[in-house]
Design an enzyme around this catalytic site. Structure first.
Site, PDB file in Angstrom:
ATOM      1  N   GLU A 397       0.806  -1.222   0.000  1.00 59.49           N
ATOM      2  CA  GLU A 397       0.000   0.000   0.000  1.00 59.49           C
ATOM      3  C   GLU A 397       0.837   1.269   0.000  1.00 59.49           C
ATOM      4  O   GLU A 397       0.491   2.258  -0.648  1.00 59.49           O
ATOM      5  CB  GLU A 397      -0.947  -0.007   1.214  1.00 59.49           C
ATOM      6  CG  GLU A 397      -2.109  -0.957   1.104  1.00 59.49           C
ATOM      7  CD  GLU A 397      -1.759  -2.405   1.416  1.00 59.49           C
ATOM      8  OE1 GLU A 397      -2.649  -3.278   1.288  1.00 59.49           O
ATOM      9  OE2 GLU A 397      -0.582  -2.684   1.784  1.00 59.49           O
ATOM     10  N   GLN A 419      -7.934  -2.348  -0.584  1.00 54.55           N
ATOM     11  CA  GLN A 419      -8.866  -3.471  -0.653  1.00 54.55           C
ATOM     12  C   GLN A 419      -9.858  -3.407   0.501  1.00 54.55           C
ATOM     13  O   GLN A 419     -11.050  -3.705   0.340  1.00 54.55           O
ATOM     14  CB  GLN A 419      -8.094  -4.783  -0.632  1.00 54.55           C
ATOM     15  CG  GLN A 419      -8.895  -5.961  -1.136  1.00 54.55           C
ATOM     16  CD  GLN A 419      -8.013  -7.150  -1.456  1.00 54.55           C
ATOM     17  OE1 GLN A 419      -7.586  -7.858  -0.531  1.00 54.55           O
ATOM     18  NE2 GLN A 419      -7.732  -7.374  -2.732  1.00 54.55           N
ATOM     19  N   ASP A 422      -9.134  -0.707   6.339  1.00 45.62           N
ATOM     20  CA  ASP A 422      -8.236  -1.079   7.436  1.00 45.62           C
ATOM     21  C   ASP A 422      -6.780  -1.165   6.976  1.00 45.62           C
ATOM     22  O   ASP A 422      -5.860  -0.874   7.734  1.00 45.62           O
ATOM     23  CB  ASP A 422      -8.640  -2.442   8.008  1.00 45.62           C
ATOM     24  CG  ASP A 422     -10.129  -2.553   8.281  1.00 45.62           C
ATOM     25  OD1 ASP A 422     -10.514  -2.659   9.450  1.00 45.62           O
ATOM     26  OD2 ASP A 422     -10.909  -2.517   7.306  1.00 45.62           O
ATOM     27  N   HIS A 464     -11.191  -5.854   9.183  1.00 50.41           N
ATOM     28  CA  HIS A 464     -11.870  -5.595   7.913  1.00 50.41           C
ATOM     29  C   HIS A 464     -13.118  -4.746   8.106  1.00 50.41           C
ATOM     30  O   HIS A 464     -13.965  -4.680   7.215  1.00 50.41           O
ATOM     31  CB  HIS A 464     -12.276  -6.911   7.226  1.00 50.41           C
ATOM     32  CG  HIS A 464     -11.135  -7.758   6.782  1.00 50.41           C
ATOM     33  ND1 HIS A 464     -10.402  -8.513   7.657  1.00 50.41           N
ATOM     34  CD2 HIS A 464     -10.588  -7.977   5.563  1.00 50.41           C
ATOM     35  CE1 HIS A 464      -9.458  -9.174   7.004  1.00 50.41           C
ATOM     36  NE2 HIS A 464      -9.544  -8.855   5.724  1.00 50.41           N
TER      37      HIS A 464
END
Length: 658
Positions: A397, A419, A422, A464
């Site tokens: 990331e 994605q 978090d 998530h």
């Protein structure tokens, strides 16, 4: 030290000497000024000049270089006036950062130099984005980025080199191995014998050279750059050198054995090259003395002129405004026709229309290409726009956010998909220190949207499900939007992509397929910073956003006589203070509702603002209804209890009792 002149004529060899001598004399002047107390800090590159000068001369003027704080020779070899540099170092108004940052922490499009931030590693990912823009634009350019041996231990180094390798980007990763990271010797930093050997793990070429031999540096960079312009790929270049001063002057050099200084003094890049030119009959003592007199006069003059440059003046409005690239949003009205679409499909529609409008827009994220993304939002995009603009990324990331900024610097737009929201923690530094601060520091836009699939309600557990918008509403320089309906999801995402500033776009994944609504056809924008009133009453106001909007609407539907006004903020930075003020005036009672945890959630900021600016209108304390101050549990019973919705009715009852 052996110098091979190859096919270089005398004049070119002499020009190299001038470029090498000048930054050394500037450094000498800086050290004198430091001793005199006229400047407060200096990072010396004495002993390492051959790397900065040789590599810069080997690059084309239109190619980007990303140096570090000991690479004065990059700036002087690109012919930046010393007066301008000195104004920067002294925090003058005429410096590149208007006194807002120090040292070499700046960039300049005029000279194609992008400076570092203090975290050392992040600039390498920017080089990836810059090089990617060149590849997409079919420009045969190379990009040069510097790092030190210490930063090769950082994750940013691995991510950037790996991405460049996978994507065959024409980047030269230049490691200045000077033996020490501040005071920590290399044997305490890494186990491998040579840093150039790290290239093996990335499947790329690794080269080690004498970084004090300016002709070897020049010839190596020249050869690599010419090659990768034609055959794009990254190369890792380790330049062995030594710094003859401390990390910065205040740290001293007592931690370095004297024998190292004695050894490396014999390898001084300037004196050795000077001796070579004398031996070749290109230089003599008189010519050297004339050059030094000339340079000394120029340096003295420009330094003193810089000292007389104006200081910045206090202007809070200018400071706040300069956090953002100037942008007057054009509101594009929606068509009268609409189609029933899911929240998810509205996001897809916005991305699709934006990709059509902006041929320089690149979407990046894990699994977003052929697979279509974890939630299938970009399904079919590669067939339509190609893998050049719809790019699967490694799981990294930080590098991808940094590459987004690099794309922006080199004329592109970027949308980066997390994605899950978090996972943004791994790219946090790039967002809050690079994206957010770039325009404030040196006036460059950061045209990047970070998509953030967020929120709970799906039983996905602690990693998530987080609502982490408050991490970013605290950070000046970012914009934060959070749509609650399909129409707003489309209009706000298009607006975010149009905006040349960094935008965090929160999209609630619980709503992806559970919520549908009419979405206007065609291309339109929703105003960033503008709230909407979804219900009007005179007893109390609910201020909310995201999934909280639907909790509030459900409460009103089940309690039609409750007399609630419901405000959907839609944007959290900037947020619509006028809409909030009017609602507080109208009802006198306020409940702030959000999915995030209570303590330091965004509702705390709204509550504090109301208390400070609307106190005279209040008939009761402002009440916050938020989720528990815990991590988010996976089990549905526990998750339902965690979420603010479970306390909404009792919170409203408490408010109305006053």
């Amino acid at each position: 030290m052996h110098f091979n002149r190859r096919d270089k004529d005398d004049q070119f060899l002499l020009e190299i000497y001038k470029k090498l001598l000048y930054p050394r004399m500037v450094e000498d002047k800086m050290l004198k000024l430091l001793r005199q107390g006229r400047i407060g800090k200096w990072f010396s590159g004495i002993g390492q000049e051959a790397i900065a000068v040789g590599s810069t001369l080997a690059m084309q003027k239109q190619e980007y270089i990303l140096p570090m704080h000991r690479n004065l020779g990059v700036f002087t070899s690109r012919n930046i006036p010393l007066k301008k540099l000195m104004a920067q170092w002294q925090g003058k108004l005429t410096g590149f950062t208007k006194g807002r940052d120090r040292s070499f922490h700046f960039g300049t499009q005029d000279y194609k130099i992008i400076g570092m931030i203090s975290h050392l590693g992040p600039q390498m990912a920017l080089a990836d984005g810059i090089a990617l823009a060149d590849v997409l634009a079919k420009k045969q350019h190379a990009t040069l980025v510097f790092t030190g041996e210490g930063a090769t231990s950082e994750g940013d180094f691995h991510e950037a080199v790996n991405v460049a390798s996978v994507w065959n980007l024409p980047v030269i990763f230049l490691i200045e191995n000077n033996g020490y990271g501040l005071s920590t010797p290399i044997n305490e930093q890494f186990k491998c014998k040579n840093l150039a050997d790290k290239a093996i793990g990335y499947g790329i070429e690794g080269i080690q050279i004498d970084g004090n031999n300016i002709l070897e540096v020049y010839d190596t960079i020249d050869r690599i750059a010419k090659d990768i312009r034609q055959n794009p790929r990254p190369v890792l270049l380790e330049c062995l050198t030594f710094r003859m001063r401390g990390h910065e002057e205040a740290s001293g050099t007592k931690y370095v054995p004297q024998e190292l200084f004695d050894e490396w003094e014999k390898k001084d890049p300037l004196s050795n090259y000077e001796a070579f030119l004398i031996e070749e009959g290109i230089l003599n003592a008189d010519a050297i003395q004339k050059l030094k007199v000339q340079f000394k006069s120029e340096i003295e003059s420009e330094v003193e002129e810089a000292f007389n440059e104006p200081e910045p003046t206090e202007n809070a409005s200018d400071e706040e405004n300069d956090m953002y690239f100037p942008h007057q949003q054009e509101i594009i009205l929606a068509e009268t026709t609409s189609t029933e679409k899911r929240y998810l499909d509205a996001i897809t529609d916005a991305l699709d229309l934006s990709m059509e409008k902006y041929p320089n827009l690149v979407i990046m994220g894990q699994d977003i290409a052929d697979y279509g993304g974890a939630f299938k939002i970009t399904d079919g995009f590669t067939e339509k726009y190609g893998k050049g603009r719809v790019r699967n990324t490694p799981i990294c990331e930080s590098a991808i956010v940094g590459a987004g900024l690099g794309l922006s610097i080199n004329g592109y737009k970027a949308v980066v998909e997390m994605q899950f929201a978090d996972f943004v923690t791994v790219g946090f530094n790039q967002i809050v220190n690079n994206l957010a601060k770039t325009h404030y520091r040196w006036g460059e836009k950061a045209d990047v949207v970070v998509r953030m699939p967020t929120g709970a309600g799906t039983g996905a557990g602690p990693f998530h499900s987080q609502s982490n918008e408050a991490w970013f509403t605290k950070t000046p320089g970012l914009k934060v939007v959070y749509p609650a309906f399909p129409e707003d999801a489309k209009g706000l995402l298009i607006a975010a992509i149009e905006d040349p500033n960094p935008v965090l776009y929160f999209e609630h994944k619980y709503l992806y397929r559970s919520l549908s609504g009419p979405v206007p056809d065609g291309y339109f924008t929703t105003e960033i910073g503008k709230a909407v009133t979804l219900a009007s009453g005179n007893k109390f106001t609910i201020i909310t956003y995201g999934l909280g909007v639907h909790w509030g609407l459900e409460y009103i539907k089940n309690n039609p006589q409750c007399g609630a006004t419901l405000i959907d903020l839609r944007t959290l930075q900037p947020w619509d203070k006028e809409a909030v003020r009017n609602a507080v005036k109208q009802t006198g009672r306020v409940l702030i509702l959000h999915e995030d945890t209570l303590t330091n959630g965004f509702g705390a900021e709204i509550s504090a603002w109301i208390a400070e600016h609307c106190f005279e209108y209040l008939d009761a304390p402002v009440i916050r209804c938020a989720s528990l101050d815990t991590a988010i549990p996976m089990n549905k019973i526990l998750e339902d209890d965690f979420l603010a919705k479970s306390r909404l009715a009792t919170s409203i009852e408490k408010l109305l009792k006053y």
